[in-house]
Design an enzyme around this catalytic site. Structure first.
Site, PDB file in Angstrom:
ATOM      1  N   ARG A 176      -3.364  24.547   7.641  1.00 30.73           N
ATOM      2  CA  ARG A 176      -1.918  24.523   7.405  1.00 30.73           C
ATOM      3  C   ARG A 176      -1.449  23.188   6.813  1.00 30.73           C
ATOM      4  NH1 ARG A 176      -3.470  28.699   7.688  1.00 30.73           N
ATOM      5  NH2 ARG A 176      -3.171  30.284   9.285  1.00 30.73           N
ATOM      6  N   SER A 226       3.348  33.039  13.675  1.00 24.73           N
ATOM      7  CA  SER A 226       2.822  32.211  14.772  1.00 24.73           C
ATOM      8  C   SER A 226       3.604  30.914  14.826  1.00 24.73           C
ATOM      9  CB  SER A 226       1.351  31.881  14.530  1.00 24.73           C
ATOM     10  OG  SER A 226       0.614  33.065  14.543  1.00 24.73           O
ATOM     11  N   GLU A 296       3.631  25.107  14.206  1.00 26.82           N
ATOM     12  CA  GLU A 296       3.228  25.401  12.827  1.00 26.82           C
ATOM     13  C   GLU A 296       4.501  25.604  11.994  1.00 26.82           C
ATOM     14  OE1 GLU A 296       0.299  28.518  12.284  1.00 26.82           O
ATOM     15  OE2 GLU A 296       1.341  29.217  10.483  1.00 26.82           O
TER      16      GLU A 296
HETATM   17  C1  LIG Z   1       5.618  38.396  10.546  1.00 20.42           C
HETATM   18  C2  LIG Z   1       5.002  37.141   9.977  1.00 20.42           C
HETATM   19  C3  LIG Z   1       3.630  37.072   9.803  1.00 20.42           C
HETATM   20  C4  LIG Z   1       3.048  35.906   9.281  1.00 20.42           C
HETATM   21  N1  LIG Z   1       1.706  35.884   9.115  1.00 20.42           N
HETATM   22  C5  LIG Z   1       1.129  34.769   8.618  1.00 20.42           C
HETATM   23  C6  LIG Z   1      -0.283  34.709   8.437  1.00 20.42           C
HETATM   24  O1  LIG Z   1      -1.019  35.653   8.705  1.00 20.42           O
HETATM   25  N2  LIG Z   1      -0.811  33.558   7.941  1.00 20.42           N
HETATM   26  C7  LIG Z   1      -0.035  32.478   7.612  1.00 20.42           C
HETATM   27  O2  LIG Z   1      -0.587  31.459   7.153  1.00 20.42           O
HETATM   28  N3  LIG Z   1       1.299  32.507   7.776  1.00 20.42           N
HETATM   29  C8  LIG Z   1       1.902  33.610   8.260  1.00 20.42           C
HETATM   30  N4  LIG Z   1       3.257  33.647   8.430  1.00 20.42           N
HETATM   31  C9  LIG Z   1       4.057  32.452   8.130  1.00 20.42           C
HETATM   32  C10 LIG Z   1       4.640  32.381   6.695  1.00 20.42           C
HETATM   33  O3  LIG Z   1       4.850  33.668   6.160  1.00 20.42           O
HETATM   34  C11 LIG Z   1       3.763  31.579   5.760  1.00 20.42           C
HETATM   35  O4  LIG Z   1       3.622  30.242   6.214  1.00 20.42           O
HETATM   36  C12 LIG Z   1       4.346  31.545   4.337  1.00 20.42           C
HETATM   37  O5  LIG Z   1       3.382  31.007   3.492  1.00 20.42           O
HETATM   38  C13 LIG Z   1       5.633  30.731   4.212  1.00 20.42           C
HETATM   39  O6  LIG Z   1       6.215  31.030   2.953  1.00 20.42           O
HETATM   40  P1  LIG Z   1       7.795  30.994   2.739  1.00 20.42           P
HETATM   41  O7  LIG Z   1       8.070  31.234   1.301  1.00 20.42           O
HETATM   42  O8  LIG Z   1       8.484  31.885   3.668  1.00 20.42           O
HETATM   43  O9  LIG Z   1       8.093  29.492   3.074  1.00 20.42           O
HETATM   44  P2  LIG Z   1       9.388  28.907   3.825  1.00 20.42           P
HETATM   45  O10 LIG Z   1       9.398  29.360   5.241  1.00 20.42           O
HETATM   46  O11 LIG Z   1      10.607  29.151   3.025  1.00 20.42           O
HETATM   47  O12 LIG Z   1       9.036  27.355   3.790  1.00 20.42           O
HETATM   48  C14 LIG Z   1       7.927  26.849   4.518  1.00 20.42           C
HETATM   49  C15 LIG Z   1       7.703  25.402   4.062  1.00 20.42           C
HETATM   50  O13 LIG Z   1       7.284  25.430   2.709  1.00 20.42           O
HETATM   51  C16 LIG Z   1       8.175  24.649   1.894  1.00 20.42           C
HETATM   52  N5  LIG Z   1       8.250  25.317   0.584  1.00 20.42           N
HETATM   53  C17 LIG Z   1       8.527  26.621   0.316  1.00 20.42           C
HETATM   54  N6  LIG Z   1       8.448  26.853  -1.011  1.00 20.42           N
HETATM   55  C18 LIG Z   1       8.111  25.668  -1.587  1.00 20.42           C
HETATM   56  C19 LIG Z   1       7.862  25.246  -2.922  1.00 20.42           C
HETATM   57  N7  LIG Z   1       7.956  26.064  -3.979  1.00 20.42           N
HETATM   58  N8  LIG Z   1       7.525  23.953  -3.137  1.00 20.42           N
HETATM   59  C20 LIG Z   1       7.433  23.080  -2.104  1.00 20.42           C
HETATM   60  N9  LIG Z   1       7.670  23.418  -0.824  1.00 20.42           N
HETATM   61  C21 LIG Z   1       8.000  24.696  -0.569  1.00 20.42           C
HETATM   62  C22 LIG Z   1       9.484  24.605   2.638  1.00 20.42           C
HETATM   63  O14 LIG Z   1      10.216  23.438   2.293  1.00 20.42           O
HETATM   64  C23 LIG Z   1       8.994  24.562   4.086  1.00 20.42           C
HETATM   65  O15 LIG Z   1       8.629  23.262   4.458  1.00 20.42           O
HETATM   66  C24 LIG Z   1       3.863  34.804   8.941  1.00 20.42           C
HETATM   67  C25 LIG Z   1       5.252  34.877   9.115  1.00 20.42           C
HETATM   68  C26 LIG Z   1       5.818  36.034   9.631  1.00 20.42           C
HETATM   69  C27 LIG Z   1       7.293  36.109   9.789  1.00 20.42           C
END
Ligand SMILES: Cc1cc2nc3c(=O)[nH]c(=O)nc-3n(C[C@H](O)[C@H](O)[C@H](O)COP(=O)(O)OP(=O)(O)OC[C@H]3O[C@@H](n4cnc5c(N)ncnc54)[C@H](O)[C@@H]3O)c2cc1C
Length: 303
Positions: A176, A226, A296
């Site tokens: 991560r 998580s 996380e």
């Molecule tokens: C039901 C569920 C299941 C999930 N399963 C998993 C899994 O199996 N594995 C896993 O790893 N994660 C999982 N996640 C967590 C999450 O989906 C991931 O971490 C995902 O990659 C986050 O993407 P996001 O666009 O929603 O980021 P956000 O939540 O919008 O942002 C997360 C971080 O990334 C930064 N960020 C976002 N976009 C950019 C960009 N373009 N440039 C720079 N920084 C940026 C934000 O500033 C923030 O710090 C899960 C979440 C949920 C709700």
């Protein structure tokens, strides 16, 4: 400071851009909580991204980037300054065994595109609900796969507005973790290197992972996945369930009864409910096992 002047200036600098003043972040997080962002902006072009970043830097305005909000808790006091959402930068193109995706594309859509073109490597991502940008920043992973195994290069922009292209030797991926997090680079685009494979096999893997998710995760409720990182040699979910915490509630936030590593919004939770429950879980696990759980999920916004 209410940033109204800055809102008006940004509207003039990026005239065709979606921009809102005083936007509730509960509309933009998966857990449906979070206070007001002063300025919320969704640029459609990299030029506008660059203009916004340079404007923020020149005027010393805090800038926060948001993907799909699936891995963030935004405090109830909201976010001062600018929140930039890059979901409009969402093109996906396929070039032989490479997929080039904008940071605002859904990683699920990218994995489905890979299947359509008989490309293997992104099956693990077929149920991760975030954007490509969020997936790179977090080095998202599941079921033995992770972004670090398939990312060939990434286009990013610095907080000074300079565009960089990074390759494999520069990603500094860990659990991560990534260079993007460390250096606060804003990701614009990713190139994934995949391998040609039998589409039936790719589909089978994706179906298996989807079935596992549906069986184990409380997908019927809003959550941020998580909440805690895996501590060395342990599983956060097991420590939490062994502490008898499943079902514990603060306000509308509950430690999931289905998956102890998830905190679900069961009844109009606030971010404060989430944060208090997280604190309670950490303290209980520390007391029971002498292990410090680390979040996380990213906790952001005004304290
Ligand atoms: C039901 C569920 C299941 C999930 N399963 C998993 C899994 O199996 N594995 C896993 O790893 N994660 C999982 N996640 C967590 C999450 O989906 C991931 O971490 C995902 O990659 C986050 O993407 P996001 O666009 O929603 O980021 P956000 O939540 O919008 O942002 C997360 C971080 O990334 C930064 N960020 C976002 N976009 C950019 C960009 N373009 N440039 C720079 N920084 C940026 C934000 O500033 C923030 O710090 C899960 C979440 C949920 C709700």
């Amino acid at each position: 400071m209410n940033y109204l002047k800055e809102y008006n200036e940004l509207t003039a600098i990026c005239p065709k851009t979606y921009i809102k003043y005083s936007e509730p972040m509960e509309n933009h997080t998966f857990i449906q909580t979070g206070g007001i962002a002063d300025i919320y902006i969704k640029p459609k072009h990299i030029n506008d991204v660059q203009k916004i970043i340079r404007y923020a830097k020149m005027n010393e305005i805090p800038l926060t980037v948001l993907g799909f909000g699936t891995n963030v808790i935004i405090r109830d006091k909201g976010i001062r300054g600018i929140v930039m959402n890059l979901e409009y930068l969402n093109d996906i193109t396929v070039n032989e065994n490479e997929i080039i995706a904008g940071c605002g594309a859904s990683i699920i859509d990218v994995s489905r595109t890979a299947l359509k073109h008989s490309l293997s490597g992104l099956e693990f991502a077929c149920g991760i609900p975030g954007s490509v940008g969020g997936a790179l920043v977090m080095n998202a992973g599941a079921y033995g796969g992770e972004i670090s195994y398939v990312l060939k290069n990434a286009k990013a922009i610095t907080l000074s507005g300079d565009i960089l292209v990074l390759n494999e030797s520069e990603f500094e991926f860990g659990y991560r973790k990534s260079i993007f997090q460390k250096e606060n680079y804003i990701i614009l685009e990713a190139t994934f290197q995949l391998i040609n494979s039998d589409p039936a096999e790719i589909r089978e893997k994706m179906d298996t992972f989807t079935a596992l998710r549906e069986e184990k995760q409380p997908l019927e409720y809003p959550s941020c996945g998580s909440v805690f990182k895996r501590p060395p040699n342990h599983f956060a979910g097991k420590l939490i369930s062994d502490s008898g915490l499943q079902g514990t509630r603060v306000g509308g936030a509950e430690v999931s009864k289905k998956h102890a590593g998830f905190i679900v919004n069961v009844n109009h939770a606030t971010s404060t409910d989430y944060l208090m429950l997280i604190q309670h879980v950490k303290e209980t696990v520390k007391q029971n096992f002498d292990i410090n759980l680390e979040t996380e999920v990213k906790i952001i916004g005004e304290e």
